[in-house]
Design a protein around this motif. Structure first.
Motif, PDB file in Angstrom:
ATOM      1  N   HIS A 118       0.077  13.841   0.036  1.00 57.88           N
ATOM      2  CA  HIS A 118       0.654  13.959   1.188  1.00 57.88           C
ATOM      3  C   HIS A 118       0.536  15.627   1.726  1.00 57.88           C
TER       4      HIS A 118
ATOM      5  N   GLN B 176       0.834  -1.232   0.077  1.00 55.73           N
ATOM      6  CA  GLN B 176       0.178   0.023   0.011  1.00 55.73           C
ATOM      7  C   GLN B 176       0.784   1.264  -0.098  1.00 55.73           C
ATOM      8  N   VAL B 177       2.269   1.263   0.538  1.00 55.77           N
ATOM      9  CA  VAL B 177       3.146   2.419   0.246  1.00 55.77           C
ATOM     10  C   VAL B 177       4.256   2.318  -0.683  1.00 55.77           C
TER      11      VAL B 177
ATOM     12  N   LEU C 262      10.503  10.488   1.989  1.00 56.57           N
ATOM     13  CA  LEU C 262       9.348  10.774   1.386  1.00 56.57           C
ATOM     14  C   LEU C 262       9.088  11.470   0.039  1.00 56.57           C
TER      15      LEU C 262
ATOM     16  N   SER D 267       4.084   8.778   9.203  1.00 60.07           N
ATOM     17  CA  SER D 267       4.455   7.503   8.292  1.00 60.07           C
ATOM     18  C   SER D 267       5.884   7.566   8.008  1.00 60.07           C
TER      19      SER D 267
ATOM     20  N   MET E  21       6.063   5.499  -2.196  1.00 60.81           N
ATOM     21  CA  MET E  21       5.738   6.566  -1.275  1.00 60.81           C
ATOM     22  C   MET E  21       7.312   6.610  -0.796  1.00 60.81           C
TER      23      MET E  21
END
Length: 140
Positions: free
Chosen positions: A45, A20-21, A39, A59, A24
């Motif tokens: 974001h 899911q990331v 990031l 995160s 990212m």
């Protein structure tokens, strides 16, 4: 404790257990004394005003602490965050990625403690500071 899982293997592990990331974050550096994560700041974001949101920075700090821990203990997907304290000190610069500099302070059999400083890319002034504790599952 020395690194047992290298940068490429750790990136593949993250893609496997946290699809899911995917895309990212990037592992910039993975060394014995420092883990640096990026990031990739996208529109999703951002908060009003165009800066990276608090949840996105949390995160980043969390995944940086996870990578710092996993790189020393090996692939233990069930290692989980048990504590996080984060101080937001200044807003990140608009339009810039955010970098996490994570240092493992303690690594025991059941817990790891990591200190994380977050920076806007290209700046030496931290935008946030986090302290995270992870619970490591028992062997066997």
């Amino acid at each position: 404790m020395s690194i047992v899982v290298g940068k490429d293997e750790m990136a593949a592990f993250l893609a496997e257990v946290f699809p899911q990331v995917d895309g990212m974050f990037t592992i910039e550096r993975l060394e014995n004394d420092l883990t640096v994560m990026r990031l990739h700041a996208h529109d999703r974001h951002l908060r009003p005003g165009g800066t990276v949101s608090g949840p996105a920075m949390f995160s980043l700090a969390d995944v940086a602490a996870y990578v710092a821990t996993m790189s020393r203990i090996g692939r233990e997907a069930l290692t989980v965050t048990t504590h996080c304290s984060i101080d937001f000190m200044r807003k990140p610069e608009a339009g810039r990625d955010v970098l996490a500099h994570a240092r493992l302070l303690k690594l025991g059999r059941s817990l790891s403690v990591t200190d994380v400083l977050l920076f806007s890319d290209g700046s030496d002034k931290p935008v946030a500071h986090a302290s995270l504790t992870y619970s490591i599952p028992p062997k066997g």
